[in-house]
Design a protein around this motif. Structure first.
Motif, PDB file in Angstrom:
ATOM      1  N   GLU A  20       0.844  -1.204   0.000  1.00 52.20           N
ATOM      2  CA  GLU A  20       0.000   0.000   0.000  1.00 52.20           C
ATOM      3  C   GLU A  20       0.878   1.252   0.000  1.00 52.20           C
ATOM      4  O   GLU A  20       0.633   2.211  -0.743  1.00 52.20           O
ATOM      5  CB  GLU A  20      -0.906  -0.023   1.239  1.00 52.20           C
ATOM      6  N   LYS A  21       1.923   1.220   0.822  1.00 50.04           N
ATOM      7  CA  LYS A  21       2.841   2.361   0.872  1.00 50.04           C
ATOM      8  C   LYS A  21       3.556   2.514  -0.471  1.00 50.04           C
ATOM      9  O   LYS A  21       3.791   3.640  -0.933  1.00 50.04           O
ATOM     10  CB  LYS A  21       3.867   2.154   1.982  1.00 50.04           C
ATOM     11  N   GLU A  22       3.882   1.423  -1.123  1.00 42.58           N
ATOM     12  CA  GLU A  22       4.539   1.464  -2.423  1.00 42.58           C
ATOM     13  C   GLU A  22       3.639   2.124  -3.460  1.00 42.58           C
ATOM     14  O   GLU A  22       4.092   2.952  -4.256  1.00 42.58           O
ATOM     15  CB  GLU A  22       4.870   0.022  -2.845  1.00 42.58           C
ATOM     16  N   ARG A  23       2.349   1.817  -3.441  1.00 37.13           N
ATOM     17  CA  ARG A  23       1.412   2.444  -4.374  1.00 37.13           C
ATOM     18  C   ARG A  23       1.305   3.940  -4.116  1.00 37.13           C
ATOM     19  O   ARG A  23       1.246   4.733  -5.052  1.00 37.13           O
ATOM     20  CB  ARG A  23       0.027   1.783  -4.258  1.00 37.13           C
ATOM     21  N   TRP A  24       1.234   4.337  -2.834  1.00 40.45           N
ATOM     22  CA  TRP A  24       1.161   5.760  -2.507  1.00 40.45           C
ATOM     23  C   TRP A  24       2.413   6.504  -2.991  1.00 40.45           C
ATOM     24  O   TRP A  24       2.326   7.619  -3.506  1.00 40.45           O
ATOM     25  CB  TRP A  24       0.991   5.963  -0.990  1.00 40.45           C
ATOM     26  N   GLU A  25       3.590   5.912  -2.802  1.00 44.72           N
ATOM     27  CA  GLU A  25       4.842   6.555  -3.258  1.00 44.72           C
ATOM     28  C   GLU A  25       4.845   6.731  -4.779  1.00 44.72           C
ATOM     29  O   GLU A  25       5.258   7.773  -5.292  1.00 44.72           O
ATOM     30  CB  GLU A  25       6.054   5.719  -2.830  1.00 44.72           C
ATOM     31  N   ALA A  26       4.380   5.712  -5.493  1.00 40.48           N
ATOM     32  CA  ALA A  26       4.327   5.804  -6.954  1.00 40.48           C
ATOM     33  C   ALA A  26       3.349   6.892  -7.396  1.00 40.48           C
ATOM     34  O   ALA A  26       3.620   7.652  -8.338  1.00 40.48           O
ATOM     35  CB  ALA A  26       3.928   4.457  -7.550  1.00 40.48           C
ATOM     36  N   LEU A  27       2.203   6.987  -6.701  1.00 37.42           N
ATOM     37  CA  LEU A  27       1.215   8.005  -7.045  1.00 37.42           C
ATOM     38  C   LEU A  27       1.756   9.408  -6.775  1.00 37.42           C
ATOM     39  O   LEU A  27       1.589  10.323  -7.600  1.00 37.42           O
ATOM     40  CB  LEU A  27      -0.073   7.759  -6.239  1.00 37.42           C
ATOM     41  N   LYS A  28       2.445   9.587  -5.636  1.00 37.84           N
ATOM     42  CA  LYS A  28       3.050  10.897  -5.328  1.00 37.84           C
ATOM     43  C   LYS A  28       4.108  11.270  -6.371  1.00 37.84           C
ATOM     44  O   LYS A  28       4.192  12.431  -6.802  1.00 37.84           O
ATOM     45  CB  LYS A  28       3.672  10.874  -3.929  1.00 37.84           C
ATOM     46  N   GLN A  29       4.914  10.299  -6.785  1.00 38.17           N
ATOM     47  CA  GLN A  29       5.954  10.565  -7.777  1.00 38.17           C
ATOM     48  C   GLN A  29       5.339  10.955  -9.124  1.00 38.17           C
ATOM     49  O   GLN A  29       5.827  11.855  -9.799  1.00 38.17           O
ATOM     50  CB  GLN A  29       6.847   9.320  -7.946  1.00 38.17           C
ATOM     51  N   LYS A  30       4.227  10.298  -9.460  1.00 38.15           N
ATOM     52  CA  LYS A  30       3.548  10.606 -10.723  1.00 38.15           C
ATOM     53  C   LYS A  30       3.069  12.044 -10.733  1.00 38.15           C
ATOM     54  O   LYS A  30       3.283  12.795 -11.698  1.00 38.15           O
ATOM     55  CB  LYS A  30       2.375   9.647 -10.910  1.00 38.15           C
ATOM     56  N   TYR A  31       2.417  12.482  -9.644  1.00 38.86           N
ATOM     57  CA  TYR A  31       1.913  13.853  -9.592  1.00 38.86           C
ATOM     58  C   TYR A  31       3.051  14.872  -9.476  1.00 38.86           C
ATOM     59  O   TYR A  31       2.946  15.981  -9.995  1.00 38.86           O
ATOM     60  CB  TYR A  31       0.907  14.006  -8.446  1.00 38.86           C
ATOM     61  N   ASP A  33       5.964  14.529 -10.942  1.00 38.38           N
ATOM     62  CA  ASP A  33       6.481  14.640 -12.305  1.00 38.38           C
ATOM     63  C   ASP A  33       5.567  15.499 -13.172  1.00 38.38           C
ATOM     64  O   ASP A  33       6.035  16.329 -13.956  1.00 38.38           O
ATOM     65  CB  ASP A  33       6.630  13.256 -12.935  1.00 38.38           C
ATOM     66  N   GLU A  34       4.251  15.328 -13.013  1.00 37.10           N
ATOM     67  CA  GLU A  34       3.306  16.135 -13.783  1.00 37.10           C
ATOM     68  C   GLU A  34       3.415  17.607 -13.409  1.00 37.10           C
ATOM     69  O   GLU A  34       3.369  18.486 -14.272  1.00 37.10           O
ATOM     70  CB  GLU A  34       1.874  15.634 -13.562  1.00 37.10           C
ATOM     71  N   ARG A  35       3.575  17.883 -12.109  1.00 37.16           N
ATOM     72  CA  ARG A  35       3.704  19.270 -11.653  1.00 37.16           C
ATOM     73  C   ARG A  35       4.996  19.895 -12.207  1.00 37.16           C
ATOM     74  O   ARG A  35       4.994  21.053 -12.648  1.00 37.16           O
ATOM     75  CB  ARG A  35       3.702  19.304 -10.118  1.00 37.16           C
ATOM     76  N   ALA A  36       6.092  19.126 -12.203  1.00 37.82           N
ATOM     77  CA  ALA A  36       7.362  19.645 -12.727  1.00 37.82           C
ATOM     78  C   ALA A  36       7.258  19.927 -14.226  1.00 37.82           C
ATOM     79  O   ALA A  36       7.780  20.940 -14.723  1.00 37.82           O
ATOM     80  CB  ALA A  36       8.483  18.646 -12.455  1.00 37.82           C
ATOM     81  N   ALA A  37       6.566  19.054 -14.954  1.00 36.91           N
ATOM     82  CA  ALA A  37       6.394  19.272 -16.393  1.00 36.91           C
ATOM     83  C   ALA A  37       5.550  20.509 -16.652  1.00 36.91           C
ATOM     84  O   ALA A  37       5.837  21.295 -17.571  1.00 36.91           O
ATOM     85  CB  ALA A  37       5.752  18.037 -17.035  1.00 36.91           C
ATOM     86  N   GLU A  38       4.510  20.711 -15.846  1.00 35.38           N
ATOM     87  CA  GLU A  38       3.657  21.890 -16.005  1.00 35.38           C
ATOM     88  C   GLU A  38       4.444  23.170 -15.723  1.00 35.38           C
ATOM     89  O   GLU A  38       4.328  24.167 -16.454  1.00 35.38           O
ATOM     90  CB  GLU A  38       2.453  21.783 -15.066  1.00 35.38           C
ATOM     91  N   GLU A  39       5.269  23.160 -14.686  1.00 35.99           N
ATOM     92  CA  GLU A  39       6.093  24.339 -14.378  1.00 35.99           C
ATOM     93  C   GLU A  39       7.086  24.616 -15.496  1.00 35.99           C
ATOM     94  O   GLU A  39       7.331  25.779 -15.843  1.00 35.99           O
ATOM     95  CB  GLU A  39       6.823  24.122 -13.053  1.00 35.99           C
ATOM     96  N   ALA A  40       7.656  23.560 -16.060  1.00 38.45           N
ATOM     97  CA  ALA A  40       8.610  23.744 -17.159  1.00 38.45           C
ATOM     98  C   ALA A  40       7.916  24.364 -18.372  1.00 38.45           C
ATOM     99  O   ALA A  40       8.477  25.236 -19.041  1.00 38.45           O
ATOM    100  CB  ALA A  40       9.236  22.409 -17.538  1.00 38.45           C
ATOM    101  N   ARG A  41       6.668  23.944 -18.650  1.00 43.48           N
ATOM    102  CA  ARG A  41       5.916  24.533 -19.760  1.00 43.48           C
ATOM    103  C   ARG A  41       5.626  26.008 -19.516  1.00 43.48           C
ATOM    104  O   ARG A  41       5.710  26.838 -20.408  1.00 43.48           O
ATOM    105  CB  ARG A  41       4.611  23.772 -19.982  1.00 43.48           C
ATOM    106  N   GLN A  42       5.276  26.347 -18.271  1.00 43.83           N
ATOM    107  CA  GLN A  42       4.994  27.748 -17.957  1.00 43.83           C
ATOM    108  C   GLN A  42       6.251  28.588 -18.090  1.00 43.83           C
ATOM    109  O   GLN A  42       6.210  29.703 -18.611  1.00 43.83           O
ATOM    110  CB  GLN A  42       4.427  27.861 -16.539  1.00 43.83           C
ATOM    111  N   ASN A  43       7.374  28.063 -17.603  1.00 47.23           N
ATOM    112  CA  ASN A  43       8.636  28.807 -17.717  1.00 47.23           C
ATOM    113  C   ASN A  43       9.046  28.967 -19.178  1.00 47.23           C
ATOM    114  O   ASN A  43       9.608  29.993 -19.559  1.00 47.23           O
ATOM    115  CB  ASN A  43       9.737  28.091 -16.944  1.00 47.23           C
TER     116      ASN A  43
END
Length: 150
Positions: A20-31, A33-43
């Motif tokens: 369960e903890k492994e799934r939560w870590e993967a989900l946090k990493q996914k979001y 990465d998405e947030r970092a990609a969005e910031e890179a697009r804005q920059n």
């Protein structure tokens, strides 16, 4: 006769593994990465002019570098070329005269001479015919053909 497990078998069961903890870590990493990609697009949209300038500048520098290293130019057709110099020094020579043509001198002293069509020691050996001279000869041949045929 009796079934005994082989000694090379490896069975590992982690003690502190929580799927369960492994799934939560993967989900946090996914979001993340998405947030970092969005910031890179804005920059990229905010500083796009600077980025475009530097990309154009790098392309220009690369193009200039490739052109300078590039193949032959029109100046190369008229450039005089020299034969490459090869100064071979034998590694295990016992005397200084070895490798300098002493055997050729001995051969000539016996009354026989080596006749070469081309002398490698000549600096003009292997020089190509200048392109200007080739063009002049081609023009002369064309003029003679024109005079003969017409």
């Amino acid at each position: 006769m009796f079934h005994t497990p082989k000694p090379r078998q490896f069975r590992y069961q982690p003690r502190f593994y929580d799927p369960e903890k492994e799934r939560w870590e993967a989900l946090k990493q996914k979001y993340a990465d998405e947030r970092a990609a969005e910031e890179a697009r804005q920059n990229a949209t905010e500083g796009g002019e600077d980025l475009e300038y530097f990309q154009r500048r790098i392309r220009e520098i690369d193009r200039r570098e490739r052109h300078s290293q590039g193949g032959l130019t029109w100046k190369d057709m008229f450039r005089k070329r020299e034969m490459p110099q090869f100064n071979y020094q034998p590694r295990f020579a016992t005397t200084e005269s070895e490798g300098t043509g002493e055997h050729i001198q001995q051969f000539k002293q016996r009354g026989k001479s080596i006749k070469r069509r081309f002398d490698i020691a000549d600096k003009d050996y292997l020089k190509p015919v200048p392109a200007g001279r080739i063009m002049l000869y081609a023009l002369l041949v064309c003029a003679l053909l024109y005079w003969i045929l017409f």
